[in-house]
Design an enzyme around this catalytic site. Sequence first.
Site, PDB file in Angstrom:
ATOM      1  N   ARG A 158      -7.438  -0.461  -6.783  1.00 61.83           N
ATOM      2  CA  ARG A 158      -7.727   0.653  -5.857  1.00 61.83           C
ATOM      3  C   ARG A 158      -7.908   1.918  -6.693  1.00 61.83           C
ATOM      4  O   ARG A 158      -7.159   2.136  -7.653  1.00 61.83           O
ATOM      5  CB  ARG A 158      -6.595   0.852  -4.831  1.00 61.83           C
ATOM      6  CG  ARG A 158      -6.547  -0.254  -3.778  1.00 61.83           C
ATOM      7  CD  ARG A 158      -5.622   0.089  -2.627  1.00 61.83           C
ATOM      8  NE  ARG A 158      -6.254   0.931  -1.640  1.00 61.83           N
ATOM      9  CZ  ARG A 158      -5.589   1.465  -0.606  1.00 61.83           C
ATOM     10  NH1 ARG A 158      -4.288   1.264  -0.458  1.00 61.83           N
ATOM     11  NH2 ARG A 158      -6.221   2.203   0.283  1.00 61.83           N
TER      12      ARG A 158
ATOM     13  N   ASN B  32      -5.290  12.532   0.112  1.00 65.14           N
ATOM     14  CA  ASN B  32      -4.397  11.725   0.960  1.00 65.14           C
ATOM     15  C   ASN B  32      -5.249  11.028   2.017  1.00 65.14           C
ATOM     16  O   ASN B  32      -6.478  11.186   2.053  1.00 65.14           O
ATOM     17  CB  ASN B  32      -3.320  12.619   1.592  1.00 65.14           C
ATOM     18  CG  ASN B  32      -2.222  11.795   2.262  1.00 65.14           C
ATOM     19  OD1 ASN B  32      -1.700  10.844   1.668  1.00 65.14           O
ATOM     20  ND2 ASN B  32      -1.876  12.114   3.491  1.00 65.14           N
ATOM     21  N   LYS B  33      -4.611  10.283   2.868  1.00 68.89           N
ATOM     22  CA  LYS B  33      -5.304   9.481   3.879  1.00 68.89           C
ATOM     23  C   LYS B  33      -6.344  10.286   4.652  1.00 68.89           C
ATOM     24  O   LYS B  33      -6.106  11.445   4.998  1.00 68.89           O
ATOM     25  CB  LYS B  33      -4.247   8.898   4.823  1.00 68.89           C
ATOM     26  CG  LYS B  33      -4.754   8.014   5.918  1.00 68.89           C
ATOM     27  CD  LYS B  33      -5.653   6.890   5.438  1.00 68.89           C
ATOM     28  CE  LYS B  33      -5.030   6.005   4.390  1.00 68.89           C
ATOM     29  NZ  LYS B  33      -6.008   5.132   3.707  1.00 68.89           N
TER      30      LYS B  33
ATOM     31  N   ASP C  29      -1.856  10.850  -2.424  1.00 66.23           N
ATOM     32  CA  ASP C  29      -2.264   9.792  -3.354  1.00 66.23           C
ATOM     33  C   ASP C  29      -2.571  10.348  -4.736  1.00 66.23           C
ATOM     34  O   ASP C  29      -2.483   9.633  -5.733  1.00 66.23           O
ATOM     35  CB  ASP C  29      -3.474   9.040  -2.793  1.00 66.23           C
ATOM     36  CG  ASP C  29      -3.016   8.162  -1.643  1.00 66.23           C
ATOM     37  OD1 ASP C  29      -2.877   8.672  -0.517  1.00 66.23           O
ATOM     38  OD2 ASP C  29      -2.735   6.979  -1.893  1.00 66.23           O
TER      39      ASP C  29
ATOM     40  N   ARG D 140       0.857  -1.191   0.000  1.00 67.20           N
ATOM     41  CA  ARG D 140       0.000   0.000   0.000  1.00 67.20           C
ATOM     42  C   ARG D 140       0.884   1.228   0.000  1.00 67.20           C
ATOM     43  O   ARG D 140       2.098   1.146   0.165  1.00 67.20           O
ATOM     44  CB  ARG D 140      -1.029  -0.001   1.137  1.00 67.20           C
ATOM     45  CG  ARG D 140      -0.682  -0.578   2.470  1.00 67.20           C
ATOM     46  CD  ARG D 140       0.345   0.154   3.289  1.00 67.20           C
ATOM     47  NE  ARG D 140       0.112   1.568   3.368  1.00 67.20           N
ATOM     48  CZ  ARG D 140       1.053   2.452   3.602  1.00 67.20           C
ATOM     49  NH1 ARG D 140       2.323   2.072   3.786  1.00 67.20           N
ATOM     50  NH2 ARG D 140       0.788   3.732   3.658  1.00 67.20           N
ATOM     51  N   GLY D 141       0.217   2.396  -0.177  1.00 67.38           N
ATOM     52  CA  GLY D 141       0.978   3.635  -0.368  1.00 67.38           C
ATOM     53  C   GLY D 141       1.056   3.884  -1.867  1.00 67.38           C
ATOM     54  O   GLY D 141       1.352   2.952  -2.635  1.00 67.38           O
ATOM     55  N   ALA D 142       0.798   5.128  -2.272  1.00 70.11           N
ATOM     56  CA  ALA D 142       0.632   5.424  -3.703  1.00 70.11           C
ATOM     57  C   ALA D 142       1.814   4.973  -4.576  1.00 70.11           C
ATOM     58  O   ALA D 142       1.633   4.215  -5.539  1.00 70.11           O
ATOM     59  CB  ALA D 142       0.352   6.915  -3.875  1.00 70.11           C
TER      60      ALA D 142
ATOM     61  N   GLN E 101      -1.917   2.786   9.906  1.00 74.58           N
ATOM     62  CA  GLN E 101      -0.643   2.904   9.171  1.00 74.58           C
ATOM     63  C   GLN E 101       0.410   3.633  10.005  1.00 74.58           C
ATOM     64  O   GLN E 101       1.600   3.350   9.900  1.00 74.58           O
ATOM     65  CB  GLN E 101      -0.856   3.677   7.856  1.00 74.58           C
ATOM     66  CG  GLN E 101      -1.555   2.915   6.763  1.00 74.58           C
ATOM     67  CD  GLN E 101      -3.054   3.155   6.787  1.00 74.58           C
ATOM     68  OE1 GLN E 101      -3.649   3.449   7.818  1.00 74.58           O
ATOM     69  NE2 GLN E 101      -3.679   2.999   5.634  1.00 74.58           N
TER      70      GLN E 101
END
Length: 352
Positions: free
Chosen positions: A90, A246-247, A236, A47-49, A195
Amino acid sequence: MTEIEPIRWENEQLLLLDQTQLPHRQRWLVMRGSSQVAKAIREMRVRGAPAIGVAAAYGMALAARQVRKRTMPTFLKTLEERAAELSASRPTAVNLHWAVALCLEAARQCPTPEEARERLLAEAQRLQQEDVAANRAMGQHGASLLPDSGGVLTHCNAGALATAGYGTALGVVRAAWETGKRFQVFCTETRPWLQGARLTAWELVQLGIPVSLIVDSAAASLMRTGEVNAIVVGADRVAANGDVANKIGTYSLSVLAKEHGIPFYVAAPTSTVDLAMPNGDHIVVEERGPSEVTHWAGRQTAAEGIGVRNPSFDVTPAKYVTAIITEHGVAKPPYEADLRSLVAARSPEAVA
Ligand code: MRU
């Protein structure tokens, strides 16, 4: 410390560090094909862009190896189906869609399936190396923006684990520490997936950078008491006008930062900038399953039958962002012109 690199290509195999198991267990997953990569992305094992972009590029390389078609048109038709499956894994991080499109275009330029197979593996390896280099460059550009002492707050995980290595927001933190700055980091736990607590805390402890874990709702109070002197987060997707997806929770941090006069920085490679998206209003925000909210460590903590909303990201309007740090330099408001020239520094055709 040994560098954390969550994606490895070894002995002709793609290995992903299973981020659902950290920090308790370091388990490497062997990916047998592109559908497994798509599933690993969906399940957030990677995970993570930037990391899902690189993983998807390797997914395309695996797909090319799996597709046994002999002619280019039939080979490409099946490859396009695999590309669509990877892209659908995603929705929010543009890096995923960008990397898959780039690989598909590279395959289309090849005269034979054999050449496409080689080319796609080379593409994935190039994207992986370029991502680490971009993160180190971002660190160089961003380090001077962070304070010499005091507190720096980060949200979610934008470290080595979220990239091919070194990290974006944590790369800037790291680079500032390497220049001798001695601030302390606050990392939010980042409900519901943790996270921050599971990944960012783990990375910073290994790096020897002092870090205090806070519950998400403690951020406002620390800002009010003057313990936070800068905020740095990843992204992201960055729209052409500088709006940042973003998150979930990033938006509220940015509004709080403005209220308390604290600079709010976003660190993201130009592969996260989506110039086709004029502003953040059209960014698709992934909504994840309710059990992430209703359960904790496998046990139900909310009442049976409760309704749940679980948006995984939010959009921070550009007006709350002090600067956007990229590998080619720092964009300042009103972002559009700066972002265009920084993206052009990577690929002139992207802004044509
Ligand atoms: O749902 P995740 O863990 O994939 O979300 C990750 C983030 O929001 C990160 O901040 C973002 O991808 C930047 S990572 C360098």
